[in-house]
Design a protein around this motif. Structure first.
Motif, PDB file in Angstrom:
ATOM      1  N   UNK A 153       0.825  -1.210   0.000  1.00 44.44           N
ATOM      2  CA  UNK A 153       0.000   0.000   0.000  1.00 44.44           C
ATOM      3  C   UNK A 153       0.861   1.262   0.000  1.00 44.44           C
ATOM      4  N   UNK A 154       0.333   2.334  -0.595  1.00 40.74           N
ATOM      5  CA  UNK A 154       1.025   3.629  -0.591  1.00 40.74           C
ATOM      6  C   UNK A 154       0.982   4.241   0.796  1.00 40.74           C
ATOM      7  N   UNK A 155       1.943   5.087   1.079  1.00 39.38           N
ATOM      8  CA  UNK A 155       1.849   5.923   2.267  1.00 39.38           C
ATOM      9  C   UNK A 155       0.713   6.918   2.044  1.00 39.38           C
ATOM     10  N   UNK A 156       0.365   7.669   3.079  1.00 39.08           N
ATOM     11  CA  UNK A 156      -0.774   8.581   2.975  1.00 39.08           C
ATOM     12  C   UNK A 156      -0.402   9.957   2.405  1.00 39.08           C
ATOM     13  N   UNK A 157       0.820  10.126   1.932  1.00 41.57           N
ATOM     14  CA  UNK A 157       1.269  11.437   1.436  1.00 41.57           C
ATOM     15  C   UNK A 157       1.960  11.339   0.080  1.00 41.57           C
ATOM     16  N   UNK A 158       1.403  10.517  -0.798  1.00 38.81           N
ATOM     17  CA  UNK A 158       2.053  10.210  -2.079  1.00 38.81           C
ATOM     18  C   UNK A 158       1.337  10.855  -3.259  1.00 38.81           C
ATOM     19  N   UNK A 159       2.127  11.447  -4.141  1.00 37.95           N
ATOM     20  CA  UNK A 159       1.684  11.820  -5.479  1.00 37.95           C
ATOM     21  C   UNK A 159       2.522  10.950  -6.410  1.00 37.95           C
ATOM     22  N   UNK A 160       1.879   9.971  -7.013  1.00 43.18           N
ATOM     23  CA  UNK A 160       2.542   8.974  -7.850  1.00 43.18           C
ATOM     24  C   UNK A 160       2.441   9.454  -9.299  1.00 43.18           C
ATOM     25  N   UNK A 161       3.557   9.804  -9.916  1.00 45.29           N
ATOM     26  CA  UNK A 161       3.530  10.545 -11.180  1.00 45.29           C
ATOM     27  C   UNK A 161       4.139   9.792 -12.356  1.00 45.29           C
ATOM     28  N   UNK A 162       3.647  10.136 -13.537  1.00 47.53           N
ATOM     29  CA  UNK A 162       4.202   9.597 -14.779  1.00 47.53           C
ATOM     30  C   UNK A 162       5.575  10.211 -15.054  1.00 47.53           C
ATOM     31  N   UNK A 163       6.291   9.606 -15.999  1.00 45.00           N
ATOM     32  CA  UNK A 163       7.612  10.113 -16.399  1.00 45.00           C
ATOM     33  C   UNK A 163       7.517  11.551 -16.887  1.00 45.00           C
ATOM     34  N   UNK A 164       6.402  11.911 -17.527  1.00 45.31           N
ATOM     35  CA  UNK A 164       6.240  13.265 -18.052  1.00 45.31           C
ATOM     36  C   UNK A 164       6.314  14.312 -16.943  1.00 45.31           C
ATOM     37  N   UNK A 165       5.796  13.998 -15.771  1.00 41.77           N
ATOM     38  CA  UNK A 165       5.845  14.928 -14.641  1.00 41.77           C
ATOM     39  C   UNK A 165       7.293  15.117 -14.199  1.00 41.77           C
ATOM     40  N   UNK A 166       8.014  14.009 -14.060  1.00 42.35           N
ATOM     41  CA  UNK A 166       9.415  14.076 -13.633  1.00 42.35           C
ATOM     42  C   UNK A 166      10.246  14.876 -14.632  1.00 42.35           C
ATOM     43  N   UNK A 167      10.000  14.658 -15.931  1.00 42.44           N
ATOM     44  CA  UNK A 167      10.735  15.396 -16.963  1.00 42.44           C
ATOM     45  C   UNK A 167      10.415  16.885 -16.886  1.00 42.44           C
ATOM     46  N   UNK A 168       9.130  17.222 -16.713  1.00 46.90           N
ATOM     47  CA  UNK A 168       8.725  18.628 -16.650  1.00 46.90           C
ATOM     48  C   UNK A 168       9.341  19.344 -15.448  1.00 46.90           C
ATOM     49  N   UNK A 169       9.572  18.608 -14.373  1.00 42.47           N
ATOM     50  CA  UNK A 169      10.207  19.197 -13.190  1.00 42.47           C
ATOM     51  C   UNK A 169      11.725  19.273 -13.338  1.00 42.47           C
ATOM     52  N   UNK A 170      12.248  18.697 -14.415  1.00 40.96           N
ATOM     53  CA  UNK A 170      13.682  18.770 -14.674  1.00 40.96           C
ATOM     54  C   UNK A 170      14.529  17.919 -13.744  1.00 40.96           C
ATOM     55  N   UNK A 171      13.954  16.862 -13.209  1.00 33.89           N
ATOM     56  CA  UNK A 171      14.701  15.978 -12.308  1.00 33.89           C
ATOM     57  C   UNK A 171      15.485  14.975 -13.152  1.00 33.89           C
TER      58      UNK A 171
END
Length: 158
Positions: free
Chosen positions: A125-143
């Motif tokens: 199960x996920x923790x209660x504070x998770x935003x689980x994101x697609x690769x597109x989100x990570x790329x847009x954030x420049x990580x």
């Protein structure tokens, strides 16, 4: 015979007295997984990575629209409490991290109550504070890709 009946009664009483705290603990653990921190203008969360494509590590189709989504599209799953019984389905949130921000559509729940089965790709199960994101989100954030997986972020409803 009376001693045996009394002994059984005492044993059952002790057994039930021991079970009550156990079930209280289970109830508390369940509540902590379902309840996510309050959503504010800048809600603190942990960004994780997920594939929303068919055959990806996200399991089945998204709960909001029963469809798969390209990893090149900025989409997210939210922990159970934030998902709020589908009330955020297909709405956009703004994610702030790594000095940048991106809008992403909520398409699924990152289940904080269940896991370790086929529907959840055998993940816990996920923790209660998770935003689980697609690769597109990570790329847009420049990580950098080598750092994908866990990033402290803030998010808000768009």
């Amino acid at each position: 015979m009376k001693k045996l009946a009394c002994s059984r009664t005492v044993s059952l009483l002790i057994f039930f007295l021991l079970l009550v705290p156990y079930f209280q603990l289970l109830k508390l653990n369940h509540a902590s997984l379902v309840c996510s921190p309050k959503v504010t203008g800048h809600t603190k969360a942990v960004l994780t990575i997920n594939s929303f494509e068919e055959g990806g590590d996200g399991g089945g189709p998204s709960e909001c629209d029963n469809k798969y989504h390209s990893d090149d599209t900025p989409v997210v799953s939210l922990s159970t409490g934030w998902f709020n019984k589908k009330k955020r389905c297909l709405y956009f949130i703004t994610i702030h991290g790594n000095g940048k921000s991106v809008k992403a559509m909520v398409v699924d729940e990152c289940d904080s109550t269940m896991g370790c089965d086929a529907d959840h790709d055998y993940q816990p199960p996920c923790d209660n504070n998770i935003v689980d994101a697609s690769k597109a989100v990570w790329k847009a954030l420049g990580v950098p890709e080598k750092d994908w997986g866990g990033l402290d972020i803030f998010w808000s409803d768009a």
